[in-house]
Design an enzyme around this catalytic site. Structure first.
Site, PDB file in Angstrom:
ATOM      1  N   ASN A   1     -13.184  -0.076  17.824  1.00 58.56           N
ATOM      2  CA  ASN A   1     -12.737   0.190  19.198  1.00 58.56           C
ATOM      3  C   ASN A   1     -13.605   1.115  20.033  1.00 58.56           C
ATOM      4  O   ASN A   1     -13.530   1.083  21.263  1.00 58.56           O
ATOM      5  CB  ASN A   1     -11.329   0.802  19.156  1.00 58.56           C
ATOM      6  CG  ASN A   1     -10.315  -0.160  18.573  1.00 58.56           C
ATOM      7  OD1 ASN A   1     -10.054  -1.213  19.132  1.00 58.56           O
ATOM      8  ND2 ASN A   1      -9.764   0.180  17.417  1.00 58.56           N
TER       9      ASN A   1
ATOM     10  N   HIS B   1     -17.453   1.872   7.770  1.00 57.46           N
ATOM     11  CA  HIS B   1     -15.989   1.910   7.904  1.00 57.46           C
ATOM     12  C   HIS B   1     -15.644   3.244   8.561  1.00 57.46           C
ATOM     13  O   HIS B   1     -15.715   4.300   7.934  1.00 57.46           O
ATOM     14  CB  HIS B   1     -15.326   1.781   6.525  1.00 57.46           C
ATOM     15  CG  HIS B   1     -13.829   1.876   6.582  1.00 57.46           C
ATOM     16  ND1 HIS B   1     -12.991   0.787   6.383  1.00 57.46           N
ATOM     17  CD2 HIS B   1     -13.007   2.919   6.834  1.00 57.46           C
ATOM     18  CE1 HIS B   1     -11.731   1.161   6.519  1.00 57.46           C
ATOM     19  NE2 HIS B   1     -11.717   2.455   6.782  1.00 57.46           N
TER      20      HIS B   1
ATOM     21  N   ASN C   1      -9.848   7.142  10.283  1.00 56.44           N
ATOM     22  CA  ASN C   1      -9.577   8.557  10.058  1.00 56.44           C
ATOM     23  C   ASN C   1     -10.449   9.074   8.939  1.00 56.44           C
ATOM     24  O   ASN C   1     -11.005  10.154   9.011  1.00 56.44           O
ATOM     25  CB  ASN C   1      -8.099   8.751   9.720  1.00 56.44           C
ATOM     26  CG  ASN C   1      -7.390   9.401  10.875  1.00 56.44           C
ATOM     27  OD1 ASN C   1      -7.942  10.270  11.554  1.00 56.44           O
ATOM     28  ND2 ASN C   1      -6.167   8.975  11.109  1.00 56.44           N
TER      29      ASN C   1
ATOM     30  N   HIS D   1     -12.830   2.943  -0.001  1.00 54.15           N
ATOM     31  CA  HIS D   1     -12.818   1.904   1.048  1.00 54.15           C
ATOM     32  C   HIS D   1     -13.489   0.618   0.552  1.00 54.15           C
ATOM     33  O   HIS D   1     -13.960  -0.185   1.354  1.00 54.15           O
ATOM     34  CB  HIS D   1     -13.564   2.343   2.331  1.00 54.15           C
ATOM     35  CG  HIS D   1     -12.924   3.468   3.084  1.00 54.15           C
ATOM     36  ND1 HIS D   1     -13.664   4.419   3.740  1.00 54.15           N
ATOM     37  CD2 HIS D   1     -11.641   3.785   3.307  1.00 54.15           C
ATOM     38  CE1 HIS D   1     -12.863   5.280   4.330  1.00 54.15           C
ATOM     39  NE2 HIS D   1     -11.620   4.919   4.072  1.00 54.15           N
TER      40      HIS D   1
ATOM     41  N   ARG E   1     -11.943  15.748   7.748  1.00 56.48           N
ATOM     42  CA  ARG E   1     -12.741  16.071   6.551  1.00 56.48           C
ATOM     43  C   ARG E   1     -14.193  16.351   6.946  1.00 56.48           C
ATOM     44  O   ARG E   1     -14.733  15.694   7.840  1.00 56.48           O
ATOM     45  CB  ARG E   1     -12.714  14.893   5.570  1.00 56.48           C
ATOM     46  CG  ARG E   1     -11.415  14.790   4.823  1.00 56.48           C
ATOM     47  CD  ARG E   1     -11.387  13.548   3.958  1.00 56.48           C
ATOM     48  NE  ARG E   1     -10.309  12.675   4.365  1.00 56.48           N
ATOM     49  CZ  ARG E   1     -10.229  11.382   4.059  1.00 56.48           C
ATOM     50  NH1 ARG E   1     -11.161  10.811   3.340  1.00 56.48           N
ATOM     51  NH2 ARG E   1      -9.204  10.667   4.473  1.00 56.48           N
TER      52      ARG E   1
ATOM     53  N   ARG F   1      -2.538  -2.169  -3.472  1.00 57.05           N
ATOM     54  CA  ARG F   1      -3.751  -1.380  -3.269  1.00 57.05           C
ATOM     55  C   ARG F   1      -3.638  -0.170  -4.200  1.00 57.05           C
ATOM     56  O   ARG F   1      -2.660   0.585  -4.127  1.00 57.05           O
ATOM     57  CB  ARG F   1      -3.846  -0.905  -1.827  1.00 57.05           C
ATOM     58  CG  ARG F   1      -5.018  -0.001  -1.638  1.00 57.05           C
ATOM     59  CD  ARG F   1      -4.967   0.722  -0.327  1.00 57.05           C
ATOM     60  NE  ARG F   1      -6.144   1.566  -0.212  1.00 57.05           N
ATOM     61  CZ  ARG F   1      -6.192   2.642   0.543  1.00 57.05           C
ATOM     62  NH1 ARG F   1      -5.161   3.012   1.250  1.00 57.05           N
ATOM     63  NH2 ARG F   1      -7.296   3.361   0.607  1.00 57.05           N
TER      64      ARG F   1
ATOM     65  N   ARG G   1      -9.873   9.283  20.215  1.00 59.08           N
ATOM     66  CA  ARG G   1      -9.579   8.903  21.615  1.00 59.08           C
ATOM     67  C   ARG G   1      -9.451  10.140  22.487  1.00 59.08           C
ATOM     68  O   ARG G   1      -9.967  10.193  23.601  1.00 59.08           O
ATOM     69  CB  ARG G   1      -8.274   8.097  21.673  1.00 59.08           C
ATOM     70  CG  ARG G   1      -8.450   6.664  21.286  1.00 59.08           C
ATOM     71  CD  ARG G   1      -7.139   5.991  21.036  1.00 59.08           C
ATOM     72  NE  ARG G   1      -6.526   6.517  19.825  1.00 59.08           N
ATOM     73  CZ  ARG G   1      -5.616   5.878  19.125  1.00 59.08           C
ATOM     74  NH1 ARG G   1      -5.177   4.711  19.512  1.00 59.08           N
ATOM     75  NH2 ARG G   1      -5.101   6.409  18.034  1.00 59.08           N
TER      76      ARG G   1
ATOM     77  N   GLY H   1     -14.782   2.216  14.443  1.00 65.05           N
ATOM     78  CA  GLY H   1     -15.846   1.206  14.448  1.00 65.05           C
ATOM     79  C   GLY H   1     -15.499  -0.011  15.293  1.00 65.05           C
ATOM     80  O   GLY H   1     -16.365  -0.581  15.965  1.00 65.05           O
TER      81      GLY H   1
ATOM     82  N   ASN I   1       0.877  -1.168   0.000  1.00 62.75           N
ATOM     83  CA  ASN I   1       0.000   0.000   0.000  1.00 62.75           C
ATOM     84  C   ASN I   1       0.919   1.223   0.000  1.00 62.75           C
ATOM     85  O   ASN I   1       1.475   1.595   1.034  1.00 62.75           O
ATOM     86  CB  ASN I   1      -0.879  -0.047   1.257  1.00 62.75           C
ATOM     87  CG  ASN I   1      -1.814   1.147   1.339  1.00 62.75           C
ATOM     88  OD1 ASN I   1      -1.763   2.055   0.509  1.00 62.75           O
ATOM     89  ND2 ASN I   1      -2.657   1.161   2.357  1.00 62.75           N
TER      90      ASN I   1
ATOM     91  N   GLU J   1      -8.068  -5.546   4.695  1.00 71.46           N
ATOM     92  CA  GLU J   1      -7.982  -5.292   3.249  1.00 71.46           C
ATOM     93  C   GLU J   1      -6.869  -6.119   2.619  1.00 71.46           C
ATOM     94  O   GLU J   1      -6.970  -6.559   1.473  1.00 71.46           O
ATOM     95  CB  GLU J   1      -7.754  -3.793   3.013  1.00 71.46           C
ATOM     96  CG  GLU J   1      -8.995  -2.973   3.319  1.00 71.46           C
ATOM     97  CD  GLU J   1      -8.699  -1.545   3.709  1.00 71.46           C
ATOM     98  OE1 GLU J   1      -8.285  -1.329   4.873  1.00 71.46           O
ATOM     99  OE2 GLU J   1      -8.873  -0.641   2.886  1.00 71.46           O
TER     100      GLU J   1
HETATM  101  P1  AMP Z   1      -7.885   4.025  11.303  1.00 76.50           P
HETATM  102  O1  AMP Z   1      -7.826   5.101  10.231  1.00 76.50           O
HETATM  103  O2  AMP Z   1      -8.738   2.866  10.921  1.00 76.50           O
HETATM  104  O3  AMP Z   1      -6.530   3.627  11.787  1.00 76.50           O
HETATM  105  O4  AMP Z   1      -8.631   4.690  12.571  1.00 76.50           O
HETATM  106  C1  AMP Z   1      -8.120   5.807  13.214  1.00 76.50           C
HETATM  107  C2  AMP Z   1      -9.154   6.360  14.175  1.00 76.50           C
HETATM  108  O5  AMP Z   1      -9.545   5.324  15.106  1.00 76.50           O
HETATM  109  C3  AMP Z   1      -8.670   7.534  15.004  1.00 76.50           C
HETATM  110  O6  AMP Z   1      -9.664   8.537  15.063  1.00 76.50           O
HETATM  111  C4  AMP Z   1      -8.500   6.940  16.381  1.00 76.50           C
HETATM  112  O7  AMP Z   1      -8.693   7.879  17.374  1.00 76.50           O
HETATM  113  C5  AMP Z   1      -9.604   5.898  16.410  1.00 76.50           C
HETATM  114  N1  AMP Z   1      -9.367   4.900  17.449  1.00 76.50           N
HETATM  115  C6  AMP Z   1      -8.413   3.956  17.491  1.00 76.50           C
HETATM  116  N2  AMP Z   1      -8.482   3.262  18.649  1.00 76.50           N
HETATM  117  C7  AMP Z   1      -9.507   3.797  19.351  1.00 76.50           C
HETATM  118  C8  AMP Z   1     -10.094   3.545  20.627  1.00 76.50           C
HETATM  119  N3  AMP Z   1      -9.623   2.580  21.433  1.00 76.50           N
HETATM  120  N4  AMP Z   1     -11.136   4.305  21.014  1.00 76.50           N
HETATM  121  C9  AMP Z   1     -11.608   5.274  20.236  1.00 76.50           C
HETATM  122  N5  AMP Z   1     -11.111   5.560  19.023  1.00 76.50           N
HETATM  123  C10 AMP Z   1     -10.071   4.848  18.582  1.00 76.50           C
END
Ligand code: AMP
Length: 409
Positions: A335, A208, A211, A180, A241, A91, A285, A333, A7, A385
């Site tokens: 976590n 999904h 970020n 996605h 965004r 990808r 978080r 989604g 990727n 993915e």
């Molecule tokens: P990704 O782009 O799939 O890596 O997701 C990133 C997003 O997931 C960021 O906004 C993180 O703050 C959120 N994230 C990751 N772990 C957690 C968690 N334990 N609780 C809340 N948000 C999380």
């Protein structure tokens, strides 16, 4: 067959090296800060062991050379010779309308991927560089492109056309493409397995939420609508965004504040969403921490995020005349149980009811989080993915090998 999955981003490359005998990830990692003399390689191998190397990596060619030499390194490598890399799966973000499926990369395919650069100027050039580098560094090794947009090519015109002059589509390719796709495809196929049905037998809504965030309506295994559009800016509220806005806001900001188009592009892509509303961070978080400590702007950002998501869930429930399952995936989604709880509250009207304890306890793992009385199953399914990219690559390369054998025989 062992497959390298790549990727390639603008300044980073993520990789996984997968043995297809048992779909085991033999090694994975990433190189960040490509283009500097402080590029960082983080490499994971053998059940959690890792190595970190900082070096001068000026471009993607050098970065992929480093990935290959890492895989064959005597201390932390997982193969003794690069000839064990039997195929590379890439990808590729944008396949336009040219690609509805993954494809073997030939000279003609490379030209078409190059043509799509104008649709994804921030992504496709780097994917393209990765493909060129592999052709030089692994001559004769087949490469396969797996497109983020391909899964959504099944959308009907009622979903993918905007209500602007038709010539914008016909002449300039302006339409909804969606992104996605590999993730939406993976989790919807996995949901079918969990429901003990075939993908063609179920209707699901997949969220999904990372970020970047997008939601899809998937009917009988086919994407029929998705929230990201001509670009990944449309739809849900995201880290930085804005998602859906009134397009007239752009003209208003331009004339009132004298901002240029590229400044507004930057404002909507990099300084909006959760970060823009909360003024805190794009990292959910941190926002949840502040919200739980009583910060009103953090709460507002979370409420707007969940409200937009809820509206899309109900819209897709409506267009599919009901669904079998709702799925949450990606960083948020998988976590953020609080986000799932706030979003699903009050959706009993369409048959969604969470089990509070199951929701709270399902963090980063697969699981059913709906209550027994819920008419619709709600699942958390960690996305993967890379496994889809490796499976498509294997299938295409095996078919190619069969055809070549038949021609020789
Ligand atoms: P990704 O782009 O799939 O890596 O997701 C990133 C997003 O997931 C960021 O906004 C993180 O703050 C959120 N994230 C990751 N772990 C957690 C968690 N334990 N609780 C809340 N948000 C999380």
């Amino acid at each position: 067959m062992k497959i390298l999955v790549l990727n390639c981003g603008s300044s980073s490359i993520k990789y996984q090296f997968i043995s297809m005998t048992n779909e085991k990830v033999l090694a994975k990692g990433q190189i960040e800060r490509i283009g500097t003399n402080q590029a960082v390689l983080t490499h994971y191998f053998e059940d959690g062991k890792s190595a970190k190397v900082v070096s001068d990596i000026p471009d993607h060619n050098k970065a992929i050379e480093v990935v290959i030499s890492t895989l064959t390194n005597t201390d932390y490598g997982v193969i003794s010779d690069k000839q064990e890399i039997k195929a590379v799966g890439h990808r590729v973000v944008h396949g336009g309308e040219k690609f509805a499926n993954s494809v073997l990369i030939t000279a003609a395919v490379k030209d078409k991927i190059h043509d799509c650069i104008e649709l994804a100027p921030l992504h496709n050039p780097h994917n393209f560089r990765g493909i060129k580098a592999c052709a030089e560094l692994l001559p004769g090794v087949p490469q396969v492109a797996v497109f983020d947009t391909a899964f959504h090519q099944t959308m009907p015109a009622t979903s993918y056309l905007y209500a602007i002059p038709y010539s914008e589509y016909q002449v300039h390719n302006v339409r909804r493409y969606g992104f996605h796709g590999t993730s939406h495809r993976y989790v919807s196929e996995r949901a079918a397995k969990l429901l003990k049905k075939k993908p063609e037998q179920i209707k699901v809504i997949t969220c999904h939420l990372g970020n970047g965030c997008s939601i899809s309506a998937i009917e009988n295994g086919r994407s029929i609508d998705t929230s990201m559009g001509f670009t990944p800016l449309e739809g849900l509220v995201m880290g930085t965004r804005c998602g859906d806005i009134d397009p007239a806001i752009i003209f208003y900001i331009a004339s009132r504040q004298g901002l240029s188009l590229s400044e507004i592009d930057n404002l909507l892509n990099k300084h909006s969403g959760l970060e823009g509303i909360s003024g805190i961070s794009n990292d959910l978080r941190e926002i949840l921490k502040q919200m739980n400590a009583g910060n009103d702007r953090a709460k507002l950002a979370v409420d707007i995020f969940c409200y937009r998501l809820k509206k899309y869930i109900c819209a897709y429930f409506g267009v599919m005349n009901g669904v079998d399952a709702l799925i949450f995936t990606a960083g948020i989604g998988e976590n953020a149980d609080q986000i799932r709880e706030i979003t699903c509250a009050g959706l009993e009207c369409i048959g969604i009811k969470l089990d509070a304890a199951k929701n709270r306890n399902t963090i980063g793992t697969e699981g059913l989080i709906s209550a027994k009385s819920s008419k619709i199953d709600v699942f958390v399914i960690p996305t993967n993915e890379e496994i889809i990219i490796s499976r498509d690559t294997r299938k295409i390369v095996e078919a190619m090998n069969r055809t070549n054998r038949e021609i020789v025989e």
